[in-house]
Design a protein around this motif. Structure first.
Motif, PDB file in Angstrom:
ATOM      1  N   UNK A   1      42.008 139.649  48.199  1.00  0.00           N
ATOM      2  CA  UNK A   1      42.169 138.238  47.818  1.00  0.00           C
ATOM      3  C   UNK A   1      43.638 137.784  47.430  1.00  0.00           C
ATOM      4  N   UNK A   2      43.579 138.852  45.965  1.00  0.00           N
ATOM      5  CA  UNK A   2      44.820 138.012  45.424  1.00  0.00           C
ATOM      6  C   UNK A   2      45.788 139.449  45.122  1.00  0.00           C
ATOM      7  N   UNK A   3      46.140 140.228  46.146  1.00  0.00           N
ATOM      8  CA  UNK A   3      47.383 140.934  46.341  1.00  0.00           C
ATOM      9  C   UNK A   3      47.291 141.535  45.226  1.00  0.00           C
ATOM     10  N   UNK A   4      48.783 141.762  44.644  1.00  0.00           N
ATOM     11  CA  UNK A   4      50.009 142.452  43.499  1.00  0.00           C
ATOM     12  C   UNK A   4      49.679 141.145  42.644  1.00  0.00           C
ATOM     13  N   UNK A   5      49.092 140.222  42.540  1.00  0.00           N
ATOM     14  CA  UNK A   5      48.969 139.277  41.292  1.00  0.00           C
ATOM     15  C   UNK A   5      48.045 139.290  41.019  1.00  0.00           C
ATOM     16  N   UNK A   6      47.525 138.207  39.910  1.00  0.00           N
ATOM     17  CA  UNK A   6      46.626 139.269  38.969  1.00  0.00           C
ATOM     18  C   UNK A   6      45.871 138.857  39.146  1.00  0.00           C
ATOM     19  N   UNK A   7      44.603 140.160  38.704  1.00  0.00           N
ATOM     20  CA  UNK A   7      43.288 139.830  38.910  1.00  0.00           C
ATOM     21  C   UNK A   7      42.236 138.560  37.666  1.00  0.00           C
ATOM     22  N   UNK A   8      41.650 138.278  38.444  1.00  0.00           N
ATOM     23  CA  UNK A   8      40.824 137.432  37.165  1.00  0.00           C
ATOM     24  C   UNK A   8      39.975 138.333  36.538  1.00  0.00           C
ATOM     25  N   UNK A   9      39.264 138.420  35.251  1.00  0.00           N
ATOM     26  CA  UNK A   9      38.321 138.605  34.468  1.00  0.00           C
ATOM     27  C   UNK A   9      37.121 139.176  35.021  1.00  0.00           C
ATOM     28  N   UNK A  10      36.682 140.481  35.443  1.00  0.00           N
ATOM     29  CA  UNK A  10      35.366 140.574  36.682  1.00  0.00           C
ATOM     30  C   UNK A  10      34.416 141.795  35.774  1.00  0.00           C
ATOM     31  N   UNK A  11      33.525 141.908  35.989  1.00  0.00           N
ATOM     32  CA  UNK A  11      32.744 143.497  35.836  1.00  0.00           C
ATOM     33  C   UNK A  11      32.826 143.908  37.891  1.00  0.00           C
ATOM     34  N   UNK A  12      32.667 145.382  37.489  1.00  0.00           N
ATOM     35  CA  UNK A  12      32.672 145.905  38.880  1.00  0.00           C
ATOM     36  C   UNK A  12      31.073 145.689  38.822  1.00  0.00           C
ATOM     37  N   UNK A  13      30.852 146.175  41.201  1.00  0.00           N
ATOM     38  CA  UNK A  13      29.637 145.833  41.621  1.00  0.00           C
ATOM     39  C   UNK A  13      29.204 145.099  40.930  1.00  0.00           C
ATOM     40  N   UNK A  14      29.558 143.816  40.680  1.00  0.00           N
ATOM     41  CA  UNK A  14      28.951 142.257  40.029  1.00  0.00           C
ATOM     42  C   UNK A  14      27.482 141.758  41.208  1.00  0.00           C
ATOM     43  N   UNK A  15      27.667 142.229  42.581  1.00  0.00           N
ATOM     44  CA  UNK A  15      26.750 142.108  43.529  1.00  0.00           C
ATOM     45  C   UNK A  15      25.877 143.052  43.655  1.00  0.00           C
ATOM     46  N   UNK A  16      25.884 144.211  43.428  1.00  0.00           N
ATOM     47  CA  UNK A  16      24.598 145.001  42.851  1.00  0.00           C
ATOM     48  C   UNK A  16      23.411 144.900  42.247  1.00  0.00           C
TER      49      UNK A  16
END
Length: 212
Positions: free
Chosen positions: A62-77
């Motif tokens: 989605x973001x390539x080498x641009x900045x990633x947004x704030x997130x937690x891993x496995x959020x859909x789990x």
């Protein structure tokens, strides 16, 4: 708390981890810390990719080498991993990992936020952005909050907005050099990556751990 100050506490790393939600270690291996973290999952190497060469489902897709947004891993789990362990394998002029420990006001907003969560198969559920973790035996909340956040797959339907969370400044930073390990409480902290310059090298080994 910066990654550098977290490293200074590495002799009592588990106490530091419980207090701040993350710890940075320069004198430990993954094998040394793993027994204290619970059940491990598989490890994966994370490298920056152009979005056209990455898995479309991934952050890089989605973001390539641009900045990633704030997130937690496995959020859909249904049960996201508790601990995120990152080990720097190859680093050359690479950006840090930024961390966000939500202040009480933001946490209150997250508690009132309902997310539309869509998994890789297109299945949709509605889940809170923050909820109490159940105790293993009683099933009642133990006072510890579990965050769930990923603007790609978890869209707020009520409560705090993506822009409001995106505007928050980091509360911690991990500066990388080869061999460094960072352990992050994935239920308590969000994390993100600044843009990666095309000439830099940034290879991190990621391992998840679940509470027993």
């Amino acid at each position: 708390m910066t990654g550098e100050s977290a490293t200074q506490c590495s002799d009592d790393w588990r106490e530091t981890l419980d207090r701040y939600g993350f710890v940075v270690l320069d004198d430990h291996s993954l094998a040394q810390v793993a027994p204290a973290l619970g059940r491990p999952g598989t490890s994966a190497l994370l490298t920056p990719h152009d979005r056209h060469r990455a898995d479309p489902w991934s952050l890089s897709g989605v973001y390539g080498q641009d900045a990633f947004p704030w997130h937690t891993d496995g959020a859909v789990s249904a049960r996201p991993p508790r601990w995120l362990v990152l080990r720097a394998v190859q680093i050359n002029d690479a950006p840090p990992t930024e961390l966000l420990d939500p202040a009480p006001a933001l946490l209150a907003e997250l508690r009132r936020t309902v997310l539309k969560v869509t998994d890789r198969r297109g299945r949709v559920r509605y889940l809170p952005a923050a909820n109490h973790e159940p105790e293993p035996e009683s099933g009642r909340g133990d006072g510890r909050w579990r965050l769930r956040w990923d603007p790609r797959t978890c869209v707020p339907r009520a409560g705090v907005t993506i822009d409001e969370v995106s505007a928050r400044a980091p509360t911690g930073t991990v500066q990388w050099h080869e061999g460094r390990i960072a352990i992050v409480d994935n239920h308590r902290l969000m994390h993100r990556r600044p843009p990666v310059p095309r000439e830099s090298e940034r290879v991190l080994e990621r391992t998840y751990f679940w509470d027993e």
